[in-house]
Design an enzyme around this catalytic site. Sequence first.
Site, PDB file in Angstrom:
ATOM      1  N   MET A  92      31.958  52.195  75.688  1.00 51.80           N
ATOM      2  CA  MET A  92      32.668  51.246  74.845  1.00 51.80           C
ATOM      3  C   MET A  92      31.703  50.669  73.809  1.00 51.80           C
ATOM      4  SD  MET A  92      33.209  48.435  77.892  1.00 51.80           S
ATOM      5  CE  MET A  92      33.707  47.006  76.955  1.00 51.80           C
ATOM      6  N   ASP A 134      27.304  51.235  69.863  1.00 45.71           N
ATOM      7  CA  ASP A 134      25.881  51.529  69.969  1.00 45.71           C
ATOM      8  C   ASP A 134      25.649  53.033  69.846  1.00 45.71           C
ATOM      9  OD1 ASP A 134      23.196  51.005  70.269  1.00 45.71           O
ATOM     10  OD2 ASP A 134      23.269  50.796  72.449  1.00 45.71           O
TER      11      ASP A 134
END
Length: 344
Positions: free
Chosen positions: A286, A289
């Site tokens: 999620m 990054d």
Amino acid sequence: MNLKKRISVLIVEDSALMRILLSDILKADSQIELVGAAKNGREGVEKAVLLHPDVIISDMLMPEYDGLYLVTQMMKEMPIPIILLSALSKENELIFDALEKGAFDFLDKPKEDLTQSIKAKNYPLIDLVKVAAKSSVKAIHVKENKHEHSFQGPLNYSAIVVGASTGGPGAIENLIKQLPSNLALPVIIAQHMPESFIESFAKRLDSLTLLKVSVAKSGEEILPGRIYLAPGHANLQLRKNPHGGVITYFTNKKFTEFNNPSIDCLMHSAAKVYGSKMIGVVLTGMGKDGTQGLLEIKKEGGLTLAQDEATSVVFGMPKYAFDTGAAQNLVPIDQMGGYLVSCL
């Protein structure tokens, strides 16, 4: 009038105090509805079959029937995303057994003083429940490709850097099993995970491959044929050693998307060190990054990949990386090892 269905959650926890604490955390969000509670894994399975919750939050250790029992039974009878809460020591690998059996993700147990300042403590349970409710439970059980790939001749690349978040432990295990035992370049991995579990995860990975797997130490030389995990107490960077080779060092510098370990941090520094001679890979997770890191690798002329939607537990990080052009190709996790070797 808002007719949007709320996310139904079942709590499985033997501590009455912890059930109250978790209930208070969940009730702070109007999109989540607590539909029931159970005291152990067997009762949890019975209530889940009755209530059909969207997500289950379960303690890992409970009397008689634990979280591993719950995960194993639910994945057989009625696959539902299960978030495990653990206060286990870093030596305990039960969590990774549960992830292998199909658990969605895990968190450190909340502290008892958390209710007074849930937002201040930034405890991520609410966000994880919302992502779990939309996740692909089927993707957790993607079979690994058991064929061991091999290669000969000079290499086109000098390093592989991998980043992962939610669903990552299973995806990384899958990938590691596909890599050849004579891999002649290093693999450096940043997996979003509580610090106390990273050493245990490294030991587990080490048992799955003939390649040596370890948690990176400060000032350590990066060697070919080794797999390194970023630790969880700082962000990992790489730099050229004045005497030759590449070494690790830690930084407390903060990054926008995630810290300790930041995938962007690792990839940025690796791109500077290896230039066009590196491959960057973003796996399930999620958030965002890894995208900035992949863009840096791409800018230097390196190869950038992301896990495809069908095999991602959470198609968040890979989707963002691909949609922004940071990842050049999407690859199923069960084919990732073969794809990487074919590029070498």
